[in-house]
Enzyme design. Sequence first.
Site, PDB file in Angstrom:
ATOM      1  N   THR A  43      80.882   4.196  69.624  1.00  0.00           N
ATOM      2  CA  THR A  43      80.688   2.770  69.877  1.00  0.00           C
ATOM      3  C   THR A  43      81.489   2.405  71.135  1.00  0.00           C
ATOM      4  OG1 THR A  43      82.497   2.214  68.392  1.00  0.00           O
ATOM      5  CG2 THR A  43      80.282   2.193  67.455  1.00  0.00           C
ATOM      6  N   VAL A  45      83.189  -0.232  72.425  1.00  0.00           N
ATOM      7  CA  VAL A  45      84.521  -0.836  72.335  1.00  0.00           C
ATOM      8  C   VAL A  45      85.518   0.155  71.753  1.00  0.00           C
ATOM      9  CG1 VAL A  45      85.887  -2.656  71.250  1.00  0.00           C
ATOM     10  CG2 VAL A  45      83.672  -3.203  72.244  1.00  0.00           C
ATOM     11  N   CYS A  46      85.111   0.872  70.723  1.00  0.00           N
ATOM     12  CA  CYS A  46      86.017   1.855  70.103  1.00  0.00           C
ATOM     13  C   CYS A  46      86.385   2.959  71.086  1.00  0.00           C
ATOM     14  CB  CYS A  46      85.373   2.444  68.860  1.00  0.00           C
ATOM     15  SG  CYS A  46      85.012   1.210  67.597  1.00  0.00           S
ATOM     16  N   THR A  47      85.440   3.369  71.894  1.00  0.00           N
ATOM     17  CA  THR A  47      85.694   4.410  72.890  1.00  0.00           C
ATOM     18  C   THR A  47      86.771   3.957  73.867  1.00  0.00           C
ATOM     19  OG1 THR A  47      83.465   5.305  72.677  1.00  0.00           O
ATOM     20  CG2 THR A  47      84.630   5.786  74.734  1.00  0.00           C
ATOM     21  N   LEU A  50      90.271   3.797  71.994  1.00  0.00           N
ATOM     22  CA  LEU A  50      90.907   5.099  71.800  1.00  0.00           C
ATOM     23  C   LEU A  50      91.395   5.675  73.122  1.00  0.00           C
ATOM     24  CD1 LEU A  50      89.645   4.766  68.938  1.00  0.00           C
ATOM     25  CD2 LEU A  50      89.437   7.246  68.932  1.00  0.00           C
TER      26      LEU A  50
END
Length: 103
Positions: A43, A45-47, A50
Amino acid sequence: MATLRLGDIAPDFEQLSTEGPIRFHEWLGDQWGVLFSHPADFTPVCTTELGTTAKLKEDFARRNTKVIALSVDPVESHHRWVSDINDTQNTEVNFPIIADADR
């Protein structure tokens, strides 16, 4: 339903991760910990989250803090995602991502 508050000891658990099996309390040792979760691998935003977290490794280390992430996908997907994060965010993911495929 049990409630966790700041300063509480989180429950111990064992789960597969990108760094092999994790027994949470053993992995954490006597350090502080940041456990953050994501709905799924790849996803956007998650990328970026992290990737940014990986870039803050030295800041977390100065504060005696370890980072660990959780996503509902299996470890095999996490490994592909880590490669994508490293490439797109110009970093090296330097913390485990826990698999929670059975939620």
